[in-house]
Design an enzyme around this catalytic site. Structure first.
Site, PDB file in Angstrom:
ATOM      1  N   ASN A 183       8.173   8.261   1.619  1.00 33.03           N
ATOM      2  CA  ASN A 183       6.989   8.309   2.475  1.00 33.03           C
ATOM      3  C   ASN A 183       5.964   9.337   2.014  1.00 33.03           C
ATOM      4  O   ASN A 183       4.774   9.202   2.304  1.00 33.03           O
ATOM      5  CB  ASN A 183       7.416   8.623   3.916  1.00 33.03           C
ATOM      6  CG  ASN A 183       6.239   8.886   4.822  1.00 33.03           C
ATOM      7  OD1 ASN A 183       5.481   7.988   5.160  1.00 33.03           O
ATOM      8  ND2 ASN A 183       6.065  10.149   5.215  1.00 33.03           N
ATOM      9  N   TYR A 223      -6.266   7.735  -4.666  1.00 32.58           N
ATOM     10  CA  TYR A 223      -5.304   7.241  -3.682  1.00 32.58           C
ATOM     11  C   TYR A 223      -5.085   5.742  -3.827  1.00 32.58           C
ATOM     12  O   TYR A 223      -3.939   5.261  -3.862  1.00 32.58           O
ATOM     13  CB  TYR A 223      -5.798   7.570  -2.275  1.00 32.58           C
ATOM     14  CG  TYR A 223      -4.916   7.077  -1.161  1.00 32.58           C
ATOM     15  CD1 TYR A 223      -3.700   7.698  -0.887  1.00 32.58           C
ATOM     16  CD2 TYR A 223      -5.298   5.988  -0.368  1.00 32.58           C
ATOM     17  CE1 TYR A 223      -2.887   7.236   0.149  1.00 32.58           C
ATOM     18  CE2 TYR A 223      -4.495   5.533   0.664  1.00 32.58           C
ATOM     19  CZ  TYR A 223      -3.293   6.159   0.920  1.00 32.58           C
ATOM     20  OH  TYR A 223      -2.486   5.710   1.941  1.00 32.58           O
ATOM     21  N   LYS A 236      -1.584   3.749  -4.892  1.00 36.36           N
ATOM     22  CA  LYS A 236      -0.904   2.776  -4.043  1.00 36.36           C
ATOM     23  C   LYS A 236      -0.778   1.419  -4.734  1.00 36.36           C
ATOM     24  O   LYS A 236       0.174   0.669  -4.491  1.00 36.36           O
ATOM     25  CB  LYS A 236      -1.628   2.644  -2.702  1.00 36.36           C
ATOM     26  CG  LYS A 236      -1.496   3.893  -1.830  1.00 36.36           C
ATOM     27  CD  LYS A 236      -0.042   4.282  -1.575  1.00 36.36           C
ATOM     28  CE  LYS A 236       0.102   5.475  -0.674  1.00 36.36           C
ATOM     29  NZ  LYS A 236       1.506   5.833  -0.399  1.00 36.36           N
TER      30      LYS A 236
END
Length: 259
Positions: free
Chosen positions: A91, A158, A162
């Site tokens: 996570n 980011y 991802k």
């Protein structure tokens, strides 16, 4: 019987918000949970949130997942305390809230990838080495994002990281599936976190128009998806990406601009 009775679970990035929600669900479902934040302070913060929920019995292990020596130390602690790991939830991430593409320092870009991509790889690799020495093997759930397919502005590092998580999940699933380790991904959209507490009501209302359901996810919504992929209910699912974004990715335009 609880779904994860006596399973050993590691949740990275469990210092607040979604990570704490994921850890809380596994604790309530009977697991022996290890939580890590990037520092002692952040890890202790996550522990306090859990205790304030009336939960205990978890283990706090500070670890900057971009640092391989710290990752190895974390797994040495897990091995000493439990002798195995059954479920890994990757996570932890750097949100990469920064400058526009043309103004971004390459070192900043690398900093985000070192946590989100390299960190996920390093933690997973150490977990896999332990799982391969267990008769029961294990399960890995990566946390991605719906932005890997629908980019948002001024978050290049980011978004790129991802997208990498999507590919890493598939590759891990293909390599590790034959060895008895399942790997999947949960890709959230909007999640209500403490950052939302600082938003104007009008901004929140406008954000919710981006979701056909009209409501951002809670930490528990994400945790439930993670738990499904970690459970035997998904025993024939591997290399998949479950999107939890209230339908955001399904619609072409929000209702106020659709024409």
């Amino acid at each position: 019987m609880k779904r994860f009775e006596n399973k050993v679970v590691l949740v990275t990035g469990a210092s607040r918000n979604t990570g704490v929600g994921i850890a809380a669900l596994f604790i309530r479902e009977g697991a022996k949970v290890c939580i890590c934040g990037s520092t002692e302070k952040s890890t202790a913060q996550g522990g306090k949130f859990l205790r304030d929920m009336g939960l205990d019995g978890f283990v706090e292990i500070p670890c900057d997942i971009s640092n391989l020596e710290q990752v190895k130390h974390m797994f040495a602690v897990i091995a000493e305390k439990f002798g195995r790991i059954d479920i890994l939830v990757n996570n932890a991430c750097n949100q990469g809230i920064g400058p526009a593409f043309e103004d971004m320092d390459p070192d900043y870009f690398l900093t985000v990838l070192k946590t989100n991509m390299l960190g996920t790889f390093q933690v997973s690799q150490q977990a896999v080495k332990m799982m391969l020495n267990q008769p029961s093997r294990g399960v890995i759930v990566n946390l991605g994002s719906n932005v890997s397919m629908r980019a948002i502005r001024n978050r290049t590092a980011y978004v790129s990281s991802k997208g990498g998580i999507d590919a890493l999940t598939r590759s891990m699933a293909v390599d590790l599936g034959p060895k008895g380790i399942r790997v999947n991904e949960v890709a959230p959209g909007y999640i209500y976190t403490d950052r939302w507490d600082k938003l104007d009501e009008a901004v929140m209302k406008r954000r919710r128009l981006n979701t056909p359901i009209g409501k951002e996810a809670t930490a528990d919504d994400i945790a439930q998806a993670v738990a499904f992929l970690a459970s035997d209910a998904s025993k024939n699912i591997a290399g998949e990406r479950i999107v939890v974004d209230a339908g955001c990715s399904a619609q072409h335009m929000p209702v106020d601009v659709d024409c």
